[in-house]
Design a protein around this motif. Structure first.
Motif, mmCIF file in Angstrom:
data_model
loop_
_atom_site.group_PDB
_atom_site.id
_atom_site.type_symbol
_atom_site.label_atom_id
_atom_site.label_comp_id
_atom_site.label_asym_id
_atom_site.label_seq_id
_atom_site.Cartn_x
_atom_site.Cartn_y
_atom_site.Cartn_z
ATOM 1 N N ASP A 145 -3.274 1.077 -4.336
ATOM 2 C CA ASP A 145 -2.590 2.015 -4.688
ATOM 3 C C ASP A 145 -1.038 1.930 -4.427
ATOM 4 O O ASP A 145 -0.612 1.426 -3.402
ATOM 5 N N CYS A 167 0.545 3.924 -1.887
ATOM 6 C CA CYS A 167 -0.221 4.031 -0.465
ATOM 7 C C CYS A 167 0.337 3.146 0.292
ATOM 8 O O CYS A 167 1.017 2.098 0.188
ATOM 9 N N HIS A 187 -2.226 10.916 -2.827
ATOM 10 C CA HIS A 187 -0.915 10.277 -2.936
ATOM 11 C C HIS A 187 -0.239 10.823 -4.101
ATOM 12 O O HIS A 187 -0.613 10.607 -5.502
#
Length: 231
Positions: free
Chosen positions: A68, A71, A106
């Motif tokens: 991600d 992330c 997120h």
């Protein structure tokens, strides 16, 4: 041709019958080949591509990373471990594939993944450069963007992307429906493989429980499987 004794009708010669059957089969094959296949409505989307790759698909070891862009753990793993692991191997020794898996918790992760799809569509092979740029300014898309609208976030992504592609081209590509669908399809493909968090790694198709793996741990593991392949 022969005459049917019961009906008095003349039958088709065997050679002509075979020719007709072959022609019918050929026609059916053409229909099957060019006809559109109707998939089950519940069929998982089949992406037109499967991740962003570095290396030779014929390499003895394939390492897949599900990440991600927003992330923090994915960023840390890429910057401090994986990018350095890749530098240890040639493209014929290791085939590396990144899969986008934007986690819903997120903030703005899907927008970043969609932006990456747009950049790659415009400039093939630019994904990893775009990822590096996003990692550099990651904080501005997390806590720094909590109160921003989607439009403001996408414009900010466009400013990052213009280091690689035209800003206007990026905005056009980002807003295309196929760009959105391709990003969704890759997320669903990752989920179908059992991915629930990032980063997640698969080595030769099998998940590796790699928490706290060092650079040397990865190098040793990859060399081990490479040696097995050559034995």
């Amino acid at each position: 041709g022969k005459v049917n004794l019961l009906s008095g009708e003349r039958s088709m010669p065997r050679s002509s019958l075979l020719t007709l059957l072959c022609a019918l089969c050929a026609t059916m094959m053409v229909v099957v080949t060019v006809g559109a296949v109707t998939l089950d409505p519940n069929q998982q989307p089949i992406p037109g591509f499967n991740g962003y790759a570095i290396g030779n698909p014929a390499a003895p070891v394939k390492l897949e990373m599900f990440g991600d862009l927003l992330c923090i753990d994915t960023k840390d793993d890429w910057n401090n471990v994986i990018s350095k692991v890749l530098a240890q191997f040639t493209k014929d020794q290791l085939y590396f594939v990144w899969h986008s898996f934007p986690l819903p918790y997120h903030h703005n992760a899907f927008f970043a993944a969609r932006a990456a799809t747009a950049v790659e569509n415009l400039s093939h092979g630019s994904f990893f450069n775009f990822a590096e740029l996003i990692y550099y300014s990651q904080d501005s898309f997390l806590a720094g963007a909590v109160n921003k609208t989607e439009t403001e976030v996408v414009r900010a992504l466009g400013i990052v992307a213009q280091n690689l592609v035209s800003y206007n081209d990026f905005m056009t590509e980002y807003n295309k429906r196929p760009t959105d669908l391709a990003t969704r399809a890759e997320f669903k493909l990752s989920a179908s493989r059992g991915v629930v968090g990032t980063p997640t790694y698969y080595l030769n198709g099998v998940q590796v429980l790699s928490a706290n793996f060092s650079i040397q741990d990865w190098v040793d593991l990859i060399q081990q499987f490479s040696a097995q392949r050559h034995n």
